[in-house]
Design an enzyme around this catalytic site. Structure first.
Site, mmCIF file in Angstrom:
data_model
loop_
_atom_site.group_PDB
_atom_site.id
_atom_site.type_symbol
_atom_site.label_atom_id
_atom_site.label_comp_id
_atom_site.label_asym_id
_atom_site.label_seq_id
_atom_site.Cartn_x
_atom_site.Cartn_y
_atom_site.Cartn_z
ATOM 1 N N ARG A 27 44.892 39.222 33.400
ATOM 2 C CA ARG A 27 44.935 39.972 34.642
ATOM 3 C C ARG A 27 45.094 39.017 35.815
ATOM 4 N NH1 ARG A 27 46.261 43.508 32.313
ATOM 5 N NH2 ARG A 27 45.605 45.684 32.211
ATOM 6 N N GLU A 68 51.163 43.681 41.890
ATOM 7 C CA GLU A 68 52.337 43.817 41.013
ATOM 8 C C GLU A 68 53.244 44.941 41.513
ATOM 9 O OE1 GLU A 68 50.972 44.146 36.941
ATOM 10 O OE2 GLU A 68 50.193 42.113 36.959
ATOM 11 N N HIS A 108 54.819 41.441 33.863
ATOM 12 C CA HIS A 108 53.773 42.120 33.075
ATOM 13 C C HIS A 108 54.355 42.693 31.773
ATOM 14 C CE1 HIS A 108 49.663 44.333 33.507
ATOM 15 N NE2 HIS A 108 49.957 44.144 32.227
HETATM 16 N N1 LIG Z 1 49.612 41.210 29.818
HETATM 17 C C1 LIG Z 1 49.473 42.339 29.181
HETATM 18 O O1 LIG Z 1 50.374 43.152 29.106
HETATM 19 C C2 LIG Z 1 48.183 42.639 28.502
HETATM 20 C C3 LIG Z 1 47.012 42.212 29.053
HETATM 21 N N2 LIG Z 1 45.810 42.522 28.439
HETATM 22 C C4 LIG Z 1 44.595 42.011 29.061
HETATM 23 O O2 LIG Z 1 44.123 40.905 28.305
HETATM 24 C C5 LIG Z 1 42.728 40.769 28.504
HETATM 25 C C6 LIG Z 1 42.026 40.555 27.176
HETATM 26 O O3 LIG Z 1 42.200 41.677 26.343
HETATM 27 P P1 LIG Z 1 41.433 41.788 24.935
HETATM 28 O O4 LIG Z 1 41.428 40.466 24.259
HETATM 29 O O5 LIG Z 1 41.992 42.958 24.247
HETATM 30 O O6 LIG Z 1 39.955 42.117 25.454
HETATM 31 P P2 LIG Z 1 38.577 41.901 24.662
HETATM 32 O O7 LIG Z 1 37.592 42.810 25.316
HETATM 33 O O8 LIG Z 1 38.780 41.996 23.184
HETATM 34 O O9 LIG Z 1 38.218 40.383 24.985
HETATM 35 C C7 LIG Z 1 37.805 39.955 26.239
HETATM 36 C C8 LIG Z 1 36.808 38.862 26.018
HETATM 37 O O10 LIG Z 1 36.485 38.277 27.275
HETATM 38 C C9 LIG Z 1 35.128 37.876 27.188
HETATM 39 N N3 LIG Z 1 34.576 37.588 28.501
HETATM 40 C C10 LIG Z 1 33.969 38.437 29.378
HETATM 41 N N4 LIG Z 1 33.559 37.744 30.460
HETATM 42 C C11 LIG Z 1 33.901 36.454 30.260
HETATM 43 C C12 LIG Z 1 33.735 35.263 31.012
HETATM 44 N N5 LIG Z 1 33.116 35.274 32.190
HETATM 45 N N6 LIG Z 1 34.210 34.109 30.494
HETATM 46 C C13 LIG Z 1 34.824 34.083 29.294
HETATM 47 N N7 LIG Z 1 34.995 35.183 28.527
HETATM 48 C C14 LIG Z 1 34.538 36.346 29.009
HETATM 49 C C15 LIG Z 1 34.456 39.038 26.473
HETATM 50 O O11 LIG Z 1 33.230 38.644 25.936
HETATM 51 C C16 LIG Z 1 35.480 39.378 25.419
HETATM 52 O O12 LIG Z 1 35.217 38.713 24.194
HETATM 53 C C17 LIG Z 1 42.292 42.019 29.277
HETATM 54 O O13 LIG Z 1 42.217 41.682 30.638
HETATM 55 C C18 LIG Z 1 43.443 42.979 29.058
HETATM 56 O O14 LIG Z 1 43.540 43.944 30.060
HETATM 57 C C19 LIG Z 1 45.764 43.203 27.266
HETATM 58 C C20 LIG Z 1 46.913 43.645 26.678
HETATM 59 C C21 LIG Z 1 48.218 43.429 27.268
HETATM 60 O O1 LIG Z 2 46.996 46.955 28.019
HETATM 61 C C1 LIG Z 2 46.889 46.195 29.000
HETATM 62 O O2 LIG Z 2 45.798 45.773 29.435
HETATM 63 C C2 LIG Z 2 48.093 45.766 29.686
HETATM 64 O O3 LIG Z 2 48.021 44.984 30.608
HETATM 65 C C3 LIG Z 2 49.392 46.354 29.320
HETATM 66 O O4 LIG Z 2 49.845 47.044 30.442
HETATM 67 P P1 LIG Z 2 51.084 48.067 30.308
HETATM 68 O O5 LIG Z 2 50.650 49.132 29.367
HETATM 69 O O6 LIG Z 2 52.238 47.294 29.774
HETATM 70 O O7 LIG Z 2 51.323 48.564 31.700
#
Ligand SMILES: NC(=O)C1=CN([C@@H]2O[C@H](COP(=O)(O)OP(=O)(O)OC[C@H]3O[C@@H](n4cnc5c(N)ncnc54)[C@H](O)[C@@H]3O)[C@@H](O)[C@H]2O)C=CC1
Ligand SMILES: O=C(O)C(=O)COP(=O)(O)O
Length: 412
Positions: free
Chosen positions: A236, A265, A283
């Site tokens: 993010r 964004e 993104h």
């Molecule tokens: N670029 C994109 O299109 C996408 C972005 N994302 C984003 O990726 C990120 C991670 O997603 P997931 O791995 O599925 O989430 P998740 O919930 O499985 O993992 C997040 C991890 O961050 C940890 N965390 C919380 N606070 C923290 C801190 N202060 N320092 C270090 N670690 C900490 C949590 O304990 C957790 O293990 C989210 O922000 C999600 O929205 C997810 C999918 C697609």
């Molecule tokens: O699932 C997330 O957290 C994402 O950032 C993916 O975003 P999107 O569904 O591609 O707009």
């Protein structure tokens, strides 16, 4: 669980067609309208019981307060930071996501950015298209033997670690919830951020955006890093402070950045995007056919199951979740939370509980396992129960998220 009536759903973004199909096959009317302004959405949303979004629709308090009968906001994806969950909760609206559908795609894009940073592939490709043949300018460095710091060791962090290990990278990391013994089984050595910063050749962040993660990489932490460290943010915008990143790129303290996400964004300020050592994407982490098909299908099936009273999977606002169970369950759910609070106050340890068993007695408690355990966790360890756990409360998932042994509920 008391069934919820959902007759009309608005899909406000490009969600895989299977979502609409599944909802319609189950008797729900679906309208798709993309690129609506905030005012358009406020005018439109009054007529619907459900809304399905991705990350671009800003479901703010104004939008939520304009709803008449909205009962569900479904996020076809992971992050719910574009939804004002507190306001939705106050209005009794369930917010639900599909957190595992796009994990692999986001991890693969992260690895792509890491490797592109090491070999300047996008810059070299642009240079070729401009008619050049510049081999010297694009001298790279091997990933092999380098140290990758992974901040946030949840679903995506784990997949990135295992993939980059296959390139011979050493993976270290930090996560306040996932225990070191768990990450050690997938080859990630955990340590404090203070220990992590100076060791890394590359850093990638995979946390949600929240007050404790906003600006995790800032002027102070960049100063503790190796000169020339390369960073990736596929999580993010704002987890890496954008102004600090620009300063670090300009001073050479940061040798390159791969950015898929931005505070705003699309970003109006193009300084980072235009920097020669920045590789950026609009993104795209979840933008694969496979991830979209999974997320579209998951959110539709979760909504249908909820409507049929079969179960409530993926709800991120536990308080609403509690209120959707039959009124008779409320007292037990409250009791679960109270037991958690009492247990928490009896322990001085900062570590998550290693083993918890909840034993209930009597026929009324037999069907209570999901809400009871969930509220127990909320009471016991609110700061340690990540959204992922709340939405996927199943013991196996809890186990992977810091509860070395998920609470067991026994009824006698
Ligand atoms: N670029 C994109 O299109 C996408 C972005 N994302 C984003 O990726 C990120 C991670 O997603 P997931 O791995 O599925 O989430 P998740 O919930 O499985 O993992 C997040 C991890 O961050 C940890 N965390 C919380 N606070 C923290 C801190 N202060 N320092 C270090 N670690 C900490 C949590 O304990 C957790 O293990 C989210 O922000 C999600 O929205 C997810 C999918 C697609
Ligand atoms: O699932 C997330 O957290 C994402 O950032 C993916 O975003 P999107 O569904 O591609 O707009």
């Amino acid at each position: 669980m008391a069934p919820i009536s959902i007759k009309r759903i608005l899909i406000s973004e490009s969600v895989d067609p299977c979502c609409k199909k599944i909802l319609q096959e189950n008797g729900i009317q679906v309208t798709e309208k993309q690129n609506m302004s905030k005012d358009d959405l406020i005018a439109e949303i009054k007529d619907y019981d459900g809304l399905v979004v991705r990350s671009a629709t800003k479901v703010t308090a104004d939008v939520i307060n304009a709803t008449g009968n909205l009962q569900i906001i479904g996020r076809a994806g992971t992050g719910v930071d574009n939804v004002d969950v507190d306001t939705a909760t106050k209005k009794g609206i369930i917010v639900m996501n599909t957190p595992s559908g796009n994990t692999i795609s986001a991890a693969e894009l992260t690895c792509t950015l890491l490797m592109s940073l090491s070999r300047h592939v996008p810059q070299a490709a642009m240079s070729m298209k401009a008619g050049n043949w510049d081999r010297k300018k694009f001298m790279g460095a091997e990933m092999y033997g380098k140290i990758l710091g992974i901040v946030g060791l949840g679903r995506i962090g784990k997949e990135v670690a295992t993939r980059m290990q296959s390139f011979g990278m050493k993976t270290i990391g930090y996560d306040p919830i996932t225990p070191p013994e768990v990450t050690a089984t997938w080859g990630v050595d955990q340590m404090s951020l203070e220990q992590l910063w100076p060791q890394c050749d590359y850093i990638t962040v995979h946390t949600p955006l929240m007050p404790s993660t906003a600006g995790l990489l800032n002027d102070t932490s960049f100063a503790k890093c190796k000169k020339g460290v390369k960073v990736v943010n596929c999580a993010r915008g704002g987890i890496i402070d954008e102004d600090a990143l620009l300063r670090a790129l300009e001073s050479g303290q940061c040798g390159g950045a791969g950015l898929d996400v931005f505070v705003e964004e699309p970003p109006k300020n193009r300084a980072l995007v235009n920097h020669p050592n920045v590789i950026s994407c609009p993104h795209l982490g979840a933008s694969t056919k496979e991830a979209q098909a999974r997320c579209g299908q998951d959110i539709a099936l979760q909504i249908v199951d909820m409507v049929m009273g079969k179960g409530l999977v993926g709800a991120v606002n536990a308080q609403v979740l509690a209120s959707t169970f039959s009124p008779g369950s409320h007292q037990w759910i409250k009791l679960g939370e109270a037991v958690g609070v009492v247990l928490k106050s009896c322990t001085t340890s900062k570590q998550p509980f290693s083993q918890v068993q909840i034993t209930t007695q009597g026929k009324h408690c037999k069907a209570l396992d999901c809400p009871y355990i969930l509220q127990f966790l909320v009471g016991a360890e609110p700061q340690r129960v990540p959204t992922a756990c709340l939405s996927h409360w199943q013991p196996a998932v809890l186990k992977g998220h810091g509860f070395s042994s998920a609470p067991a509920l026994r009824n006698r």
